[in-house]
Design an enzyme around this catalytic site. Structure first.
Site, PDB file in Angstrom:
ATOM      1  N   GLU A 137       1.001  -1.609  -0.311  1.00  0.00           N
ATOM      2  CA  GLU A 137       0.138  -0.067   0.015  1.00  0.00           C
ATOM      3  C   GLU A 137       0.630   1.461  -0.251  1.00  0.00           C
ATOM      4  O   GLU A 137       0.640   1.603  -1.261  1.00  0.00           O
ATOM      5  CB  GLU A 137      -1.017   0.221   1.096  1.00  0.00           C
ATOM      6  CG  GLU A 137      -1.764  -1.002   1.527  1.00  0.00           C
ATOM      7  CD  GLU A 137      -2.413  -1.275   2.924  1.00  0.00           C
ATOM      8  OE1 GLU A 137      -3.709  -0.758   3.374  1.00  0.00           O
ATOM      9  OE2 GLU A 137      -1.794  -1.296   3.748  1.00  0.00           O
ATOM     10  N   ILE A 162      -3.376  -5.079  16.883  1.00  0.00           N
ATOM     11  CA  ILE A 162      -4.152  -4.773  18.305  1.00  0.00           C
ATOM     12  C   ILE A 162      -3.475  -6.090  19.006  1.00  0.00           C
ATOM     13  O   ILE A 162      -3.013  -5.490  20.866  1.00  0.00           O
ATOM     14  CB  ILE A 162      -5.621  -3.802  18.674  1.00  0.00           C
ATOM     15  CG1 ILE A 162      -5.043  -2.449  17.974  1.00  0.00           C
ATOM     16  CG2 ILE A 162      -5.585  -3.565  20.227  1.00  0.00           C
ATOM     17  CD1 ILE A 162      -6.208  -2.101  18.524  1.00  0.00           C
ATOM     18  N   ASN A 198      -7.873   2.737  14.718  1.00  0.00           N
ATOM     19  CA  ASN A 198      -8.403   4.114  13.784  1.00  0.00           C
ATOM     20  C   ASN A 198      -9.291   3.019  11.982  1.00  0.00           C
ATOM     21  O   ASN A 198     -10.169   3.832  11.725  1.00  0.00           O
ATOM     22  CB  ASN A 198      -6.263   3.562  12.757  1.00  0.00           C
ATOM     23  CG  ASN A 198      -5.823   4.289  13.500  1.00  0.00           C
ATOM     24  OD1 ASN A 198      -5.883   5.818  13.788  1.00  0.00           O
ATOM     25  ND2 ASN A 198      -4.204   3.569  13.559  1.00  0.00           N
TER      26      ASN A 198
END
Length: 510
Positions: A299, A369, A389
């Site tokens: 990305e 996380i 996010n």
């Protein structure tokens, strides 16, 4: 911050020159309730002058008793001049598909902003399918408008092609801070279509160019052109700490073993790396590894990837945006011509396309996380309900990668939180999509293992010593008392670690 006076030399088409205006005038064209597709991906290539002007107008309207907000679609996260400014003006009503601005996050978690978190590869197709609704305005930063009316993208591509095609009206910010040598670095593919008219995307290596270097823009839809000279703003990367270096070391050992036993070629397969300090540490760790020439199909291009390109360890990087520290961005701008043939910027529907990820055999390395003992991963929510996010592109790569890797330090909040828990509080990546988990404590290769085998390996290799006995005790009792023995779970206790943290500030049992 005003957009004038700045050079208009990069607006070389007379028809577009005739629509030149200042940021305040352009912002006034965005009406309350409008759906606005904005450029931007990880702090690169986002519009800056017009959102700042729009935020000022929103403040004035609110003070006059006429508050208004808009719906914001982007490629991913943006910068403080966009998300931050609009959030301070209480000007965002709805947001998709990914956000990292702390004030927008606060407003999402308070319920003031509606948020649609979605896989990044699916945004453009969803816009074309129509279920997201109409797109009123495209507000897109570009680096130049050529004499023939074609438009040179800037430091990110993201969903800009789709916004420009789908929007009723277009506002262009032409940013002369973006380097002129960006022209030729982009590969804008116009061959996607909705079913039943889809055809295979003809890309078989990260270095393939299958499109064109510029955007097509219908001049009849362009209602404003704004000249700017404002830098992208990305936060600096922190120096890798001991935890990040340990994670990088475990991963590099894993890759070397995969090469040694013949499951990976000596140059590896195309690497994909999520954003962040740990991901950057892993990339920098590849500098001294015996893999070359490597390629990347990812990305974003981070500092570590730029270092690999500069050293010749990485021969080609395909991405949709830059995500560079201020120092690295300055370096790239100073040497842009040297990298133009070794970096390709594509639309995110191509950079994250699941079919291409699987075809190329990407090695996907993404942050998390938390993970549970069976390999389910939470990459979006704190304690199950507070979005951090978003899922970003991790799901695009995880399910389709040649090897799907998730990594994080073994503890958080100064040791009060264990990253490895009995059951994740929110599932973004099911255990079938997660093949390798890495923490600073070690690496668990979960490929081909049953749930109980996975649990034993995760507990032995990835859990911090502070929590290891506590998790081993939970698992032993789950083996004994669980309703079923395939994936043993104590339903009353599975999320008790999270509840304990909420109540006491620590997951540790007293």
């Amino acid at each position: 911050m005003s957009s004038a006076p700045v050079s208009t030399a990069r607006i070389a088409n007379p028809e577009f020159q005739a629509r030149l205006m200042d940021a305040e005038a352009a912002a006034s064209l965005i009406k309350p309730g409008a759906v606005v597709g904005m450029s931007g991906f990880t702090g690169a290539g986002y519009p800056k002058a017009v959102p700042l002007a729009l935020a000022r107008q929103m403040d004035e309207a609110r003070e006059a008793g006429n508050p208004y907000a808009i719906k914001v679609w982007t490629g991913a996260s943006t910068g403080p001049e966009l998300d931050g400014a609009l959030a301070r003006a209480k000007g965002i009503d709805f947001r998709l598909p990914y956000n990292s601005d702390p004030l927008v996050r606060e407003q999402i978690n308070s319920g003031a902003v509606q948020y649609f978190d979605m896989h990044l590869s699916q945004v453009a197709p969803a816009a074309w399918q129509g279920f997201l609704g109409p797109l009123d305005v495209a507000l897109v930063e570009v680096s130049a408008i050529l004499p023939d009316g074609s438009v040179v993208p800037s430091s990110s591509v993201g969903n800009n092609k789709t916004w420009l095609d789908r929007a009723d009206k277009i506002i262009l910010e032409v940013n002369s801070w973006q380097h002129e040598a960006l022209h030729g670095m982009h590969d804008i593919y116009y061959g996607t279509a909705l079913p039943p008219h889809r055809k295979p995307i003809p890309l078989v290596t990260p270095s393939d160019r299958i499109g064109q270097a510029t955007f097509r823009v219908d001049p009849s839809k362009v209602v404003g052109v704004v000249a700017t000279d404002i830098p992208d703003r990305n936060a600096p990367f922190k120096a890798p700490d001991a935890s990040a270096l340990a994670i990088a070391s475990h991963l590099l050992d894993f890759f070397q073993n995969e090469v040694r036993v013949g499951r990976l070629p000596a140059s590896l397969l195309p690497v994909q790396s999520g954003v962040g300090n740990i991901a950057n540490a892993v990339l920098l760790g590849l500098m001294d590894a015996p893999f070359e020439p490597m390629t990347a199909y990812t990305e974003v291009l981070q500092d570590g990837m730029l270092e690999l390109l500069a050293a010749g360890k990485l021969s080609m990087a395909s991405c949709t945006a830059f995500s560079l520290s201020p120092e690295a961005a300055e370096r790239l701008n100073g040497e842009m011509a040297l990298y133009r043939d070794r970096i390709i910027l594509r639309p995110q529907e191509i950079s994250n396309h699941p079919e291409l990820v699987r075809r190329l055999g990407c090695l996907a390395m993404n942050g998390m996380i938390e993970a549970d003992i069976y390999g389910n991963v939470n990459s979006t929510h704190m304690m199950g309900s507070r979005i951090q996010n978003g899922i970003g592109g991790s799901g695009d790569f995880a399910r389709n990668a040649y090897i799907s890797i998730f990594m994080a330090p073994s503890t958080a909040k100064g040791g009060a939180i264990s990253t490895i828990v009995p059951q994740v509080s929110h599932v973004d990546h099911i255990d079938q999509d997660v093949q390798v988990i890495v923490t600073d404590q070690g690496l668990a290769d979960l490929r081909g293992l049953s749930p109980k085998q996975r649990a034993e390996k995760v507990i032995a290799n990835c859990v911090h010593p502070t929590f290891r006995d506590q998790l081993a005790d939970y698992y032993a009792r789950a083996l004994r008392d669980s309703y079923g023995k395939h994936s043993p779970s104590l339903l009353k206790e599975a999320l008790s670690w999270h509840q304990r943290f909420i109540e006491t500030g620590s997951m540790l049992a007293k």
